[in-house]
Design a protein around this motif. Structure first.
Motif, mmCIF file in Angstrom:
data_model
loop_
_atom_site.group_PDB
_atom_site.id
_atom_site.type_symbol
_atom_site.label_atom_id
_atom_site.label_comp_id
_atom_site.label_asym_id
_atom_site.label_seq_id
_atom_site.Cartn_x
_atom_site.Cartn_y
_atom_site.Cartn_z
ATOM 1 N N GLN A 158 -25.174 28.162 -15.766
ATOM 2 C CA GLN A 158 -24.832 28.398 -14.357
ATOM 3 C C GLN A 158 -23.724 29.441 -14.298
ATOM 4 O OE1 GLN A 158 -24.072 24.691 -12.402
ATOM 5 N NE2 GLN A 158 -26.027 23.840 -13.024
ATOM 6 N N SER A 178 -24.209 19.092 -7.342
ATOM 7 C CA SER A 178 -23.928 17.877 -8.123
ATOM 8 C C SER A 178 -22.475 17.398 -8.050
ATOM 9 C CB SER A 178 -24.365 18.083 -9.576
ATOM 10 O OG SER A 178 -25.744 18.339 -9.623
ATOM 11 N N GLN A 181 -21.945 14.437 -5.930
ATOM 12 C CA GLN A 181 -22.250 13.104 -6.520
ATOM 13 C C GLN A 181 -20.957 12.411 -6.922
ATOM 14 O OE1 GLN A 181 -24.703 12.798 -9.967
ATOM 15 N NE2 GLN A 181 -26.059 14.480 -9.343
ATOM 16 N N ASN A 210 -34.527 34.149 -6.720
ATOM 17 C CA ASN A 210 -33.141 33.752 -6.970
ATOM 18 C C ASN A 210 -32.185 34.624 -6.184
ATOM 19 O OD1 ASN A 210 -33.555 31.629 -8.814
ATOM 20 N ND2 ASN A 210 -33.973 33.116 -10.415
ATOM 21 N N PHE A 214 -27.322 30.491 -2.277
ATOM 22 C CA PHE A 214 -28.519 29.742 -1.892
ATOM 23 C C PHE A 214 -28.098 28.324 -1.516
ATOM 24 C CE2 PHE A 214 -29.041 27.322 -5.928
ATOM 25 C CZ PHE A 214 -28.160 28.024 -6.737
ATOM 26 N N GLU A 218 -29.070 17.594 -2.965
ATOM 27 C CA GLU A 218 -28.867 16.698 -4.093
ATOM 28 C C GLU A 218 -29.206 15.288 -3.638
ATOM 29 O OE1 GLU A 218 -27.354 18.240 -6.665
ATOM 30 O OE2 GLU A 218 -26.914 16.567 -7.988
ATOM 31 N N PHE A 256 -29.914 18.223 -18.745
ATOM 32 C CA PHE A 256 -28.705 18.435 -17.931
ATOM 33 C C PHE A 256 -27.644 17.530 -18.531
ATOM 34 C CE2 PHE A 256 -32.253 19.219 -15.056
ATOM 35 C CZ PHE A 256 -31.946 20.483 -14.586
ATOM 36 N N GLU A 287 -42.045 25.087 -10.041
ATOM 37 C CA GLU A 287 -40.822 24.309 -10.318
ATOM 38 C C GLU A 287 -39.955 24.220 -9.059
ATOM 39 O OE1 GLU A 287 -37.868 26.031 -13.025
ATOM 40 O OE2 GLU A 287 -36.555 24.788 -11.772
ATOM 41 N N GLY A 289 -36.918 21.693 -8.989
ATOM 42 C CA GLY A 289 -35.529 21.328 -9.298
ATOM 43 C C GLY A 289 -35.416 20.479 -10.543
ATOM 44 N N GLY A 290 -34.193 19.931 -10.721
ATOM 45 C CA GLY A 290 -33.920 19.096 -11.888
ATOM 46 C C GLY A 290 -33.591 17.675 -11.459
ATOM 47 N N GLY A 292 -32.910 13.289 -13.204
ATOM 48 C CA GLY A 292 -32.766 12.425 -14.371
ATOM 49 C C GLY A 292 -32.000 11.160 -14.029
ATOM 50 N N ALA A 313 -30.562 10.819 -10.210
ATOM 51 C CA ALA A 313 -30.108 11.939 -9.378
ATOM 52 C C ALA A 313 -31.137 13.053 -9.469
ATOM 53 C CB ALA A 313 -28.749 12.434 -9.864
ATOM 54 N N GLY A 317 -33.518 23.600 -5.071
ATOM 55 C CA GLY A 317 -33.221 24.705 -4.163
ATOM 56 C C GLY A 317 -33.874 24.470 -2.816
HETATM 57 C C1 FA5 Z 1 -29.008 22.183 -11.113
HETATM 58 O O1 FA5 Z 1 -28.391 22.896 -10.339
HETATM 59 C C2 FA5 Z 1 -28.747 20.731 -11.230
HETATM 60 N N1 FA5 Z 1 -27.515 20.445 -10.576
HETATM 61 C C3 FA5 Z 1 -29.894 19.932 -10.652
HETATM 62 C C4 FA5 Z 1 -29.825 18.475 -10.960
HETATM 63 C C5 FA5 Z 1 -29.275 17.603 -10.039
HETATM 64 C C6 FA5 Z 1 -30.279 18.001 -12.164
HETATM 65 C C7 FA5 Z 1 -29.195 16.233 -10.332
HETATM 66 C C8 FA5 Z 1 -30.216 16.639 -12.481
HETATM 67 C C9 FA5 Z 1 -29.679 15.750 -11.539
HETATM 68 P P1 FA5 Z 1 -30.657 24.073 -11.826
HETATM 69 O O2 FA5 Z 1 -29.665 25.033 -12.279
HETATM 70 O O3 FA5 Z 1 -31.951 24.035 -12.587
HETATM 71 O O4 FA5 Z 1 -30.083 22.596 -11.797
HETATM 72 O O5 FA5 Z 1 -31.003 24.372 -10.303
HETATM 73 C C10 FA5 Z 1 -31.808 23.481 -9.562
HETATM 74 C C11 FA5 Z 1 -32.699 24.263 -8.608
HETATM 75 O O6 FA5 Z 1 -31.913 25.073 -7.756
HETATM 76 C C12 FA5 Z 1 -33.673 25.250 -9.280
HETATM 77 O O7 FA5 Z 1 -34.820 24.577 -9.739
HETATM 78 C C13 FA5 Z 1 -33.983 26.158 -8.137
HETATM 79 O O8 FA5 Z 1 -34.910 25.545 -7.235
HETATM 80 C C14 FA5 Z 1 -32.646 26.232 -7.424
HETATM 81 N N2 FA5 Z 1 -31.887 27.415 -7.854
HETATM 82 C C15 FA5 Z 1 -31.123 27.566 -8.946
HETATM 83 N N3 FA5 Z 1 -30.554 28.787 -8.990
HETATM 84 C C16 FA5 Z 1 -30.989 29.428 -7.889
HETATM 85 C C17 FA5 Z 1 -30.753 30.728 -7.333
HETATM 86 N N4 FA5 Z 1 -29.956 31.611 -7.917
HETATM 87 N N5 FA5 Z 1 -31.373 31.053 -6.170
HETATM 88 C C18 FA5 Z 1 -32.164 30.157 -5.553
HETATM 89 N N6 FA5 Z 1 -32.420 28.908 -5.997
HETATM 90 C C19 FA5 Z 1 -31.845 28.554 -7.162
#
Ligand code: FA5
Length: 345
Positions: A158, A178, A181, A210, A214, A218, A256, A287, A289-290, A292, A313, A317
């Protein structure tokens, strides 16, 4: 004013005669008729102006001024006489004011706000409450309390924008939702069922999907006996509430630091129904999001006993949802403030 009609086009313009005729008018119709005679398209003033062209250049300015003075004086006399007539006399043909005037568009919420509210409604119906947190965060909430120790390689996932405040690299623009949380778990004991929408920031080069700014949403559930099955069921519930029953979700192993086990969740492609197309890179899945099960270390950092409670959690996006539902691309469309986009959705 000169009185030789042969050489002076203004000669016909007898102001005293005009004033007398106007003063003698007793109805609005008569006034209209006089207005046409003096000031109308083919009236005295128009004719006089037309014939100014035939004069020698050095005569034109003086005659032009005389015509303008006459025209203004007649206009004034007409106005004064109209004011002197009673309302019944000036009443013209009636206007139907019941017909619509100029249409005015009503404003409405931005598509991202609409999507956020739709999702909040879905989660509130499932028994969740909505919480928010600050966009400028400390390293503790954004990383440390979420089990990203200093120097942990997952921090590099990140790209962080730091705020020049206090100790170096201690204050930042949150990279995900997050940290909320942690704030929620600090502020109330379990059971917790909460969704946390908000704006997030990453030092990323813009691309079609991206953006450096954005939104994410959560979800956090902490209770006795929660399992991975509850997490999968919750994801299925909100994705089908937003996209309809035809859309399926799937979980794939991921990582994560704050969830264990972790997964990435994806939706069957809404454009090809999962059969594979250009949008989903022919995989049939997109895809979102994330997610777990909350890592025991995170529970410890906020004083919740991981032996007694479990939790799940997820975060994704927010723009991804309307992008998929309406085929909006690139993501910067949401931030451009182009009226054509704002009006359409
Ligand atoms: C997270 O940000 C974790 N906090 C998600 C999570 C929450 C995991 C709770 C487990 C439990 P990640 O970096 O993969 O994960 O981002 C999650 C989602 O945010 C991506 O799948 C995408 O949909 C969106 N996202 C991430 N970066 C960008 C970006 N630069 N622009 C737009 N959408 C984005």
């Amino acid at each position: 004013m000169t009185t030789d009609p042969a050489t002076d086009p203004a000669a016909e313009l007898d102001l005293d005669a005009a004033r007398a005729a106007i003063a003698a008018a007793t109805t609005a119709d008569e006034l209209d008729e006089l207005r046409r005679r003096f000031l109308g398209k083919k009236g005295l003033v128009a004719r006089a102006k037309e014939s100014i062209k035939t004069l020698a250049p050095d005569q034109r300015p003086a005659v032009g001024r005389a015509v303008s003075t006459y025209s203004a004086a007649v206009e004034e006399a007409l106005g004064a006489r109209a004011a002197g007539l009673g309302p019944a006399e000036v009443e013209g043909p009636s206007l139907d004011l019941t017909l619509g005037g100029h249409g005015r568009r009503r404003g409405h919420s931005h598509l991202v706000t609409q999507c956020r509210r739709d999702l909040e409604d879905v989660f509130v119906a499932l028994g969740y409450r909505v919480a928010e947190g600050p966009e400028v965060e400390s390293d503790w909430y954004n990383f440390e309390a979420l089990n990203f120790p200093r120097g942990h390689p997952a921090r590099a996932m990140q790209d962080t924008l730091y705020v020049d405040l206090g100790e170096p690299e201690q204050v930042l623009l949150r990279t995900h939702t997050s940290p909320v949380q942690i704030r929620v778990m600090e502020s109330q004991p379990p059971p917790i069922y909460c969704v946390m929408p908000g704006r997030t920031y990453r030092n990323e080069t813009p691309s079609p999907r991206n953006s450096p700014v954005f939104h994410q949403i959560e979800g956090l559930a902490v209770d006795r006996g929660l399992t991975f099955g509850d997490l999968a069921g919750t994801i299925e519930a909100f994705t089908s509430a937003y996209f309809g029953q035809r859309v399926r979700s799937r979980l794939l192993p991921s990582f994560f630091p704050f969830t264990e086990p972790s997964a990435e969740f994806a939706l069957s492609c809404v454009f090809c129904d999962g059969s594979g197309c250009r949008v989903c890179s022919h995989t049939g899945w997109i895809e979102l999001g994330g997610c777990g099960m909350v890592d025991p270390n995170v529970f410890r950092s906020v004083g919740i006993d991981p032996e007694e409670y479990s939790g799940f959690a997820f975060g994704f996006g927010l723009e991804r949802m309307p992008m998929l539902r309406y085929g909006v691309e690139p993501i910067k469309t949401f931030f451009d403030n182009d009226l054509r986009f704002l009006i359409r959705y």
